[in-house]
Scaffold this active site. Structure first.
Site, mmCIF file in Angstrom:
data_model
loop_
_atom_site.group_PDB
_atom_site.id
_atom_site.type_symbol
_atom_site.label_atom_id
_atom_site.label_comp_id
_atom_site.label_asym_id
_atom_site.label_seq_id
_atom_site.Cartn_x
_atom_site.Cartn_y
_atom_site.Cartn_z
ATOM 1 N N HIS A 149 68.170 7.160 -43.716
ATOM 2 C CA HIS A 149 68.920 8.355 -44.107
ATOM 3 C C HIS A 149 69.028 8.547 -45.621
ATOM 4 O O HIS A 149 70.122 8.587 -46.182
ATOM 5 C CB HIS A 149 70.326 8.314 -43.484
ATOM 6 C CG HIS A 149 70.312 8.276 -41.985
ATOM 7 N ND1 HIS A 149 71.467 8.233 -41.232
ATOM 8 C CD2 HIS A 149 69.281 8.278 -41.096
ATOM 9 C CE1 HIS A 149 71.147 8.200 -39.946
ATOM 10 N NE2 HIS A 149 69.821 8.222 -39.843
ATOM 11 N N TYR A 251 81.468 18.993 -43.970
ATOM 12 C CA TYR A 251 80.694 19.328 -42.772
ATOM 13 C C TYR A 251 80.918 18.362 -41.603
ATOM 14 O O TYR A 251 80.245 18.448 -40.590
ATOM 15 C CB TYR A 251 79.212 19.486 -43.145
ATOM 16 C CG TYR A 251 79.057 20.789 -43.901
ATOM 17 C CD1 TYR A 251 78.764 21.967 -43.245
ATOM 18 C CD2 TYR A 251 79.339 20.846 -45.264
ATOM 19 C CE1 TYR A 251 78.715 23.177 -43.921
ATOM 20 C CE2 TYR A 251 79.295 22.055 -45.951
ATOM 21 C CZ TYR A 251 78.989 23.216 -45.270
ATOM 22 O OH TYR A 251 78.958 24.417 -45.938
ATOM 23 N N TYR A 262 73.699 7.154 -29.957
ATOM 24 C CA TYR A 262 72.570 6.748 -29.125
ATOM 25 C C TYR A 262 73.006 5.818 -27.995
ATOM 26 O O TYR A 262 72.362 5.738 -26.954
ATOM 27 C CB TYR A 262 71.487 6.092 -29.985
ATOM 28 C CG TYR A 262 70.905 7.038 -31.014
ATOM 29 C CD1 TYR A 262 70.185 8.153 -30.621
ATOM 30 C CD2 TYR A 262 71.103 6.829 -32.371
ATOM 31 C CE1 TYR A 262 69.657 9.039 -31.560
ATOM 32 C CE2 TYR A 262 70.580 7.706 -33.317
ATOM 33 C CZ TYR A 262 69.863 8.803 -32.906
ATOM 34 O OH TYR A 262 69.359 9.684 -33.836
#
Length: 365
Positions: A149, A251, A262
């Protein structure tokens, strides 16, 4: 270079938005032309005015190609090639015709074997052989070990400031911690200084470069026709997002999100919380969005203002339109295999990277 391929796009249903997208039968005859082939993990592309292109390869190479001739450009910064990190995005300055300035994002080696997203500017030499006056403009704090990321796109806003997307580096809570750059979009001037209208300037324990925060891993970014920033962002399992970025906004990651971890575990507190932004659109199941472009309409007037997002997982380019935003078309061909970047060229063509094919293509009517 092989010849152009004429295809007719199949338009499919767009799955899983806040408002489900209906299938739209828009059988547009397109031409897909390979512009560069035989690349290794291409990540970002910048079509050049006057022809040719620059393309980054994640392993740390910057390639110039024009009229079938290719060479590697020297003078790059030191790059950490680790996991999802490496040499990442490239964007030409608005005044590139005069200045020959470009901007690069990359994973920068940091102490203790770690790495963090960084931004540099440089001038492309007249013969396109080397980068001159390479200057580091920004490096994230604190950086970390691990290869997840990094983000990372760079966009030059109409006012000349630079906006860079940064993922949370796999450290979910850090996206809400403004004493780090993890999970943020940062804004700096072209010389690396901090704009005096950034939202968190002079706030204690908040890094002054931060423009927005609460992001997971935004790998697509582009300006709309009004100059506003939009990003495409990887969610977890379900919940990839398209967000319109507002100064100082949160956000939500990992407090709110669409989808789940997951493992199947719930994310945070649900899908909404006061003070946190909602996405303009989300996908469930996730498509792994990478590369976002808002189209000018130059060669496809009917697509003016539409948003194009590449899918790494399902091998297509999604076209989004309307209010509320919906997927109205999927451009899916053998060329759109693992689409890493989508940009508009100076001639109005839609350029994209296929990571699987190791190629850059251009869509024209």
């Amino acid at each position: 270079m092989t010849s152009a391929i004429h295809i007719t796009t199949a338009t499919l249903i767009g799955f899983g938005s806040i408002h489900a997208a209906a299938a739209v039968n828009a059988q547009d005859s397109l031409t897909i032309t390979p512009m560069a082939e035989g690349l290794e993990a291409p990540w970002g592309v910048a079509p050049l005015p006057g022809g040719g292109l620059l393309v980054t390869e994640k392993a740390g190479r910057l390639i110039h190609e024009k009229d079938g001739a290719r060479h590697e450009i020297s003078g790059l910064p030191e790059v950490a090639v680790v996991g999802q990190g490496g040499l990442l995005d490239i964007t030409l300055a608005q005044d590139f015709d005069q200045s020959r300035v470009l901007f690069l994002t990359y994973a920068k080696p940091q102490g203790g074997g770690g790495a963090g997203t960084a931004l540099a500017s440089a001038r492309l030499s007249e013969d396109a052989s080397t980068l001159e006056d390479l200057t580091e403009l920004f490096a994230m704090k604190p950086g970390s070990n691990g290869g997840q990321h990094f983000g990372s796109r760079v966009v030059e806003a109409p006012d000349g400031t630079l906006l860079v997307t940064i993922g949370e580096r796999g450290d979910r809570p850090a996206a809400q911690d403004r004493s780090t750059h993890n999970g943020s979009i940062i804004r700096v001037n072209r010389d690396g200084s901090i704009p005096d209208d950034n939202p968190f300037l002079d706030m204690p324990d908040v890094l002054p470069e931060i423009w927005s925060y609460g992001h997971r891993n935004p790998q697509g970014a582009g300006l709309d026709l009004e100059g506003r920033l939009w990003v495409s962002e990887h969610g977890a399992k379900g919940g990839d997002e398209v967000n319109r970025i507002t100064k100082g906004a949160n956000y939500g990651w990992p407090v709110i999100a669409y989808g789940e971890h997951y493992s199947g575990a719930k994310i945070g507190e649900g899908t909404a919380k006061e003070g946190m932004e909602q996405p303009e659109f989300y996908w469930d199941p996730s498509i792994a969005p990478a590369g976002l472009m808002v189209y000018s309409g130059a060669q496809f007037p009917e697509w003016k203002g539409d948003i194009f997002v590449g899918s790494l997982k399902f091998d297509y380019i999604a076209r989004l339109s309307g209010d509320p935003l919906e997927v109205v078309q999927q451009i899916k061909t053998k060329e759109t295999a693992r689409v890493r970047d989508v940009v508009e060229g100076p001639e109005g063509g839609i350029w994209f990277i296929s990571e699987t094919n190791g190629a850059v293509y251009r869509i024209t009517p």
